[in-house]
Design a protein around this motif. Structure first.
Motif, PDB file in Angstrom:
ATOM      1  N   UNK A  70      33.552  78.375  34.518  1.00  0.00           N
ATOM      2  CA  UNK A  70      33.534  78.868  33.144  1.00  0.00           C
ATOM      3  C   UNK A  70      32.135  79.360  32.805  1.00  0.00           C
ATOM      4  N   UNK A  71      32.052  80.389  31.942  1.00  0.00           N
ATOM      5  CA  UNK A  71      30.759  80.969  31.572  1.00  0.00           C
ATOM      6  C   UNK A  71      30.641  81.164  30.069  1.00  0.00           C
ATOM      7  N   UNK A 123      33.154  77.053  22.633  1.00  0.00           N
ATOM      8  CA  UNK A 123      34.013  78.226  22.758  1.00  0.00           C
ATOM      9  C   UNK A 123      34.895  78.220  23.996  1.00  0.00           C
ATOM     10  N   UNK A 124      34.541  77.406  25.000  1.00  0.00           N
ATOM     11  CA  UNK A 124      35.258  77.483  26.275  1.00  0.00           C
ATOM     12  C   UNK A 124      35.842  76.134  26.693  1.00  0.00           C
ATOM     13  N   UNK A 126      35.973  72.862  25.278  1.00  0.00           N
ATOM     14  CA  UNK A 126      36.845  72.096  24.390  1.00  0.00           C
ATOM     15  C   UNK A 126      38.185  72.806  24.156  1.00  0.00           C
ATOM     16  N   UNK A 127      38.218  74.122  23.912  1.00  0.00           N
ATOM     17  CA  UNK A 127      39.525  74.788  23.800  1.00  0.00           C
ATOM     18  C   UNK A 127      40.358  74.661  25.088  1.00  0.00           C
ATOM     19  N   UNK A 128      39.715  74.743  26.241  1.00  0.00           N
ATOM     20  CA  UNK A 128      40.411  74.576  27.515  1.00  0.00           C
ATOM     21  C   UNK A 128      41.017  73.175  27.608  1.00  0.00           C
ATOM     22  N   UNK A 129      40.243  72.150  27.242  1.00  0.00           N
ATOM     23  CA  UNK A 129      40.722  70.771  27.299  1.00  0.00           C
ATOM     24  C   UNK A 129      41.871  70.549  26.308  1.00  0.00           C
ATOM     25  N   UNK A 130      41.766  71.127  25.117  1.00  0.00           N
ATOM     26  CA  UNK A 130      42.853  70.997  24.131  1.00  0.00           C
ATOM     27  C   UNK A 130      44.146  71.574  24.695  1.00  0.00           C
ATOM     28  N   UNK A 131      44.035  72.716  25.368  1.00  0.00           N
ATOM     29  CA  UNK A 131      45.207  73.332  25.971  1.00  0.00           C
ATOM     30  C   UNK A 131      45.783  72.448  27.076  1.00  0.00           C
ATOM     31  N   UNK A 132      44.914  71.852  27.888  1.00  0.00           N
ATOM     32  CA  UNK A 132      45.381  70.939  28.937  1.00  0.00           C
ATOM     33  C   UNK A 132      46.155  69.769  28.335  1.00  0.00           C
ATOM     34  N   UNK A 133      45.667  69.240  27.217  1.00  0.00           N
ATOM     35  CA  UNK A 133      46.298  68.081  26.585  1.00  0.00           C
ATOM     36  C   UNK A 133      47.673  68.394  26.022  1.00  0.00           C
ATOM     37  N   UNK A 134      47.923  69.657  25.680  1.00  0.00           N
ATOM     38  CA  UNK A 134      49.213  70.015  25.077  1.00  0.00           C
ATOM     39  C   UNK A 134      50.246  70.458  26.099  1.00  0.00           C
ATOM     40  N   UNK A 135      49.859  70.548  27.352  1.00  0.00           N
ATOM     41  CA  UNK A 135      50.813  70.964  28.390  1.00  0.00           C
ATOM     42  C   UNK A 135      51.786  69.864  28.726  1.00  0.00           C
TER      43      UNK A 135
END
Length: 135
Positions: A70-71, A123-124, A126-135
Motif C-alpha cells: 500500500x502507498x 486513507x488506506x 484503516x479503510x482496508x481493515x474495515x472492509x476486511x472486517x465486513x467480509x
C-alpha cells in the motif's frame, strides 16, 4: 524520479479487535508500527525487527500474515511517498513504547480514535481493515 520510502508495517490487532497505532517522538501523526526495510532484508524480517525495537514485541516473521503493498504520501517527509508491505499480526500481550516511539494507542478501527492520523493509516490501511472486517 519518485522519492519512495519502503517500509514494513503492522496491522496489530488485539484480542478485542482494536488496532495499535504509534506516534514517533517529535511528530503529531499516529500510524501503524513498523519501519524501513534494510538492504537485503525481507519485509517480514524487517517487521519483526522493528516491532522489537519500537514496542519490545517479539514475533516470528512467519506469524505475520501478508496483506499486500500500500502507498500514500509520507506524513513526516514532504515530497516522499511511503510504500508499505503490510502484515496483520494478532497479539494479546502488553506493548511499551521504545526507541523513537513516544506514544502508543489502541483504537477501534471503525473510527479514528480522535487522533491525527498519517495519510497511509487514515486513507488506506484503516479503510482496508474495515472492509476486511465486513467480509
Amino acid at each position: 524520479m519518485p522519492m519512495t520510502i519502503r517500509i514494513a508495517a503492522a496491522l496489530l490487532i488485539g484480542s478485542d479487535g482494536q488496532t495499535l497505532l504509534v506516534r514517533k517522538r517529535g511528530t503529531q501523526a499516529f500510524m501503524q508500527p513498523g519501519g524501513k526495510i534494510d538492504a537485503g532484508e525481507q519485509p517480514a524480517q524487517a517487521l519483526a525487527r522493528e516491532l522489537h525495537e519500537e514496542l519490545n514485541l517479539q514475533i516470528e516473521p512467519s506469524a505475520a500474515q501478508y496483506l499486500g503493498q500500500f502507498s500514500a504520501p509520507a506524513v513526516n517527509e514532504p515530497g516522499f511517498t511511503v510504500q508499505a508491505d503490510l502484515f496483520q499480526v494478532h497479539i494479546d500481550v502488553a506493548v511499551t513504547p521504545a526507541a523513537e516511539i513516544e506514544e502508543v494507542r489502541w483504537i477501534d478501527p471503525m473510527g479514528d480514535g480522535g487522533l491525527h492520523l498519517a495519510p497511509l493509516t487514515r486513507d488506506v490501511i484503516l479503510p482496508f481493515y474495515r472492509e476486511l472486517k465486513t467480509r
